[in-house]
Design a protein around this motif. Structure first.
Motif, short mmCIF file in Angstrom:
data_model
loop_
_atom_site.label_atom_id
_atom_site.label_comp_id
_atom_site.label_asym_id
_atom_site.label_seq_id
_atom_site.Cartn_x
_atom_site.Cartn_y
_atom_site.Cartn_z
N ALA A 162 -5.56 -15.95 -5.73
CA ALA A 162 -5.15 -15.98 -4.27
C ALA A 162 -3.71 -16.53 -4.21
CB ALA A 162 -6.08 -17.05 -3.46
N TRP A 163 -3.19 -17.42 -5.15
CA TRP A 163 -1.72 -17.73 -5.27
C TRP A 163 -0.92 -16.74 -5.55
CZ3 TRP A 163 1.58 -18.13 -9.52
CH2 TRP A 163 2.75 -18.62 -8.92
N ALA A 164 -1.35 -16.15 -6.59
CA ALA A 164 -0.65 -14.74 -7.14
C ALA A 164 -0.54 -13.77 -6.12
CB ALA A 164 -1.37 -14.25 -8.60
N GLY A 165 -1.52 -13.59 -5.40
CA GLY A 165 -1.73 -12.72 -4.24
C GLY A 165 -0.57 -13.04 -3.05
N PHE A 166 -0.69 -14.28 -2.75
CA PHE A 166 0.31 -14.78 -1.53
C PHE A 166 1.63 -14.56 -2.09
CE2 PHE A 166 -3.55 -17.01 0.22
CZ PHE A 166 -3.21 -16.61 1.58
N THR A 167 2.00 -14.94 -3.37
CA THR A 167 3.46 -15.09 -3.82
C THR A 167 3.82 -13.45 -3.93
OG1 THR A 167 2.78 -17.04 -5.32
CG2 THR A 167 4.93 -15.83 -5.84
N ALA A 168 3.03 -12.53 -4.29
CA ALA A 168 3.61 -11.35 -4.37
C ALA A 168 4.00 -10.78 -2.96
CB ALA A 168 2.30 -10.26 -4.71
N PHE A 169 3.58 -11.44 -2.06
CA PHE A 169 4.15 -10.81 -0.47
C PHE A 169 5.05 -11.59 0.02
CE2 PHE A 169 -0.44 -8.85 -1.12
CZ PHE A 169 0.07 -7.52 -0.57
N LYS A 170 5.61 -12.38 -0.74
CA LYS A 170 6.94 -13.20 -0.41
C LYS A 170 8.24 -12.72 -0.88
CE LYS A 170 4.14 -17.62 -0.56
NZ LYS A 170 3.90 -19.12 -1.18
N SER A 171 9.09 -13.09 -0.14
CA SER A 171 10.42 -12.95 -0.70
C SER A 171 10.89 -13.83 -1.90
CB SER A 171 11.53 -13.10 0.50
OG SER A 171 11.57 -14.33 0.82
N ILE A 217 5.63 -7.02 -18.00
CA ILE A 217 5.80 -8.14 -16.81
C ILE A 217 6.53 -9.40 -17.28
CG2 ILE A 217 4.29 -9.73 -15.60
CD1 ILE A 217 2.09 -7.78 -15.43
N THR A 218 6.45 -9.62 -18.51
CA THR A 218 7.30 -10.96 -18.94
C THR A 218 8.95 -10.47 -18.90
OG1 THR A 218 7.16 -10.23 -21.17
CG2 THR A 218 5.40 -11.85 -20.43
N ALA A 219 8.98 -9.36 -18.73
CA ALA A 219 10.72 -8.91 -18.78
C ALA A 219 11.14 -9.01 -17.38
CB ALA A 219 10.73 -7.43 -19.50
N VAL A 220 10.41 -9.17 -16.51
CA VAL A 220 10.79 -9.25 -15.18
C VAL A 220 11.64 -10.26 -14.80
CG1 VAL A 220 10.30 -9.00 -12.63
CG2 VAL A 220 8.96 -8.00 -14.52
N SER A 241 4.08 -7.53 -10.02
CA SER A 241 3.60 -6.37 -11.02
C SER A 241 2.41 -6.94 -11.33
CB SER A 241 4.85 -6.95 -12.09
OG SER A 241 6.01 -6.39 -11.67
N SER A 242 1.92 -8.26 -11.66
CA SER A 242 0.72 -8.62 -12.00
C SER A 242 -0.47 -8.09 -10.98
CB SER A 242 0.40 -10.29 -12.19
OG SER A 242 1.43 -10.79 -12.81
N VAL A 243 -0.09 -7.97 -9.75
CA VAL A 243 -1.30 -7.57 -8.81
C VAL A 243 -1.54 -5.87 -9.13
CG1 VAL A 243 -1.83 -7.09 -6.38
CG2 VAL A 243 -1.01 -9.30 -7.22
N LEU A 244 -0.33 -5.40 -9.22
CA LEU A 244 -0.39 -3.87 -9.49
C LEU A 244 -1.04 -3.71 -10.82
CD1 LEU A 244 2.87 -2.68 -8.12
CD2 LEU A 244 0.55 -2.37 -7.22
N ALA A 245 -0.82 -4.44 -11.77
CA ALA A 245 -1.39 -4.30 -13.30
C ALA A 245 -2.87 -4.70 -13.39
CB ALA A 245 -0.81 -5.42 -14.27
N ALA A 246 -3.45 -5.62 -12.41
CA ALA A 246 -4.64 -5.93 -12.33
C ALA A 246 -5.31 -4.75 -11.47
CB ALA A 246 -4.90 -7.22 -11.58
N LEU A 247 -5.08 -3.96 -10.74
CA LEU A 247 -5.69 -2.95 -9.84
C LEU A 247 -6.57 -2.20 -10.85
CD1 LEU A 247 -3.34 -2.01 -7.04
CD2 LEU A 247 -5.29 -3.33 -6.84
N PRO A 248 -5.81 -1.34 -11.87
CA PRO A 248 -6.77 -0.66 -12.51
C PRO A 248 -8.25 -1.32 -13.09
CG PRO A 248 -4.68 -0.14 -13.34
CD PRO A 248 -4.72 -1.31 -12.28
N LEU A 249 -8.07 -2.42 -13.64
CA LEU A 249 -9.27 -3.17 -14.01
C LEU A 249 -10.18 -3.57 -13.00
CD1 LEU A 249 -7.95 -5.70 -16.64
CD2 LEU A 249 -8.58 -3.40 -16.88
#
Length: 311
Positions: A62-71, A263-266, A280-288
């Protein structure tokens, strides 16, 4: 006693069956329910404990999802760590996609994971069949060595693998990323035990028709092992997709980076871009996530039947 006497002999009184309530109590006395408990209180406590564990497991996601949609400014603000001051935005996703690196990383991860899965399943199935159905000199010693290699942590093999890739001039190639990941002794053991359960009468019937080991393996063993092969393929694919250490060590070419490495290079000159990293992490997890949604039944069944839950 004659047959007529047996016919005129009164029948034995039948014993009336136990009522349903008494049968339920007798079943509860024989042994406890192994799922969550025999009583309603035990089931309630078990469900509550599972709910708490599920919430704890979902908090980082949930924290990763919230952070992905922040500035980027709100992502590094410790005060508004739940609700951003400037509101939610798609700038992180837009920036990651516009950079052009993420599609390349996803393609590399898919190609590497598919190749690792294909080679691992073919080699492990052939080795499992050889250990299960053939007899050759040194078979027991080689199988014992295969089982012993399960105890070796993959991190200990990083240096030997890298030296082999240097010797073969394969560093910074797809082969260097793929080949060492195809070594899966635990899959050989699982498939060997599965082949042991297939009746030998089927193999003997195929031999009567003139089939050899290759024909029996291809036409008899593999069709009967489709559920097990699907389970092994799913777990190998997920493991290869999430692997970070070996792809990070085996290549330094940005064009060969997989998703966990990319992802570590971002980063930029000011440090880590948290919003872009989480996007990037959220998009990477979508296929799985899609793999789990479409193959959920096979994954759960394979965990229950193969004991791969600890992988």
């Amino acid at each position: 006693m004659t047959f007529a006497d047996l016919r005129t002999r009164p029948a034995r009184p039948t014993v009336s069956p136990l009522p349903a309530s008494r049968r339920a109590r007798a079943g509860a006395q024989r042994g406890p329910n192994l799922t969550l408990g025999p009583t309603r209180t035990a089931r309630t406590l078990g469900l509550a404990a599972l709910a708490v564990l599920a919430v704890i497991w979902l908090l980082p996601m949930a924290w990763a999802g919230f952070t992905a949609f922040k500035s980027e400014q709100d992502a590094s603000d410790p005060v508004h760590w739940i609700w951003p001051q400037a509101g939610f935005t798609l700038d992180g996703f837009r920036t990651v996609i516009e950079r052009g690196d993420l599609p390349l990383w996803m393609w590399n991860s898919f190609f590497v994971s598919a190749a690792v899965t294909l080679v691992t399943v073919v080699v492990s199935a052939a080795a499992g069949y050889a250990f299960s159905r053939t007899v050759f000199r040194g078979r027991r010693a080689l199988f014992a060595l295969t089982i012993a290699s399960v105890l070796v942590p993959p991190q200990m093999l990083i240096v030997p693998w890298f030296q082999q890739m240097l010797t073969l001039n394969l560093v910074d190639t797809y082969a260097a990323v793929i080949l060492p990941q195809t070594v899966a002794p635990v899959m050989v053991f699982i498939l060997k035990k599965h082949f042991d359960t297939i009746p030998r009468e089927l193999e003997e019937a195929a031999r009567l028709d003139g089939a050899g080991h290759a024909r029996i393996f291809w036409s008899v063993m593999l069709p009967l092992s489709r559920p097990m092969l699907a389970a092994v393929s799913i777990f190998v694919f997920i493991g290869a997709w999430n692997n970070f250490l070996w792809p990070f060590v085996s290549t330094s070419d940005p064009a060969l980076m997989t998703l966990p490495v990319g992802i570590t290079a971002v980063k930029d000159a000011y440090g880590v871009n948290y919003a872009q990293t989480m996007a990037s992490s959220v998009l990477a997890a979508l296929p799985l996530v899609l793999v789990f949604v479409f193959f959920q039944r096979h994954i759960v069944k394979s965990v229950a039947t193969t004991g791969l839950g600890g992988q």
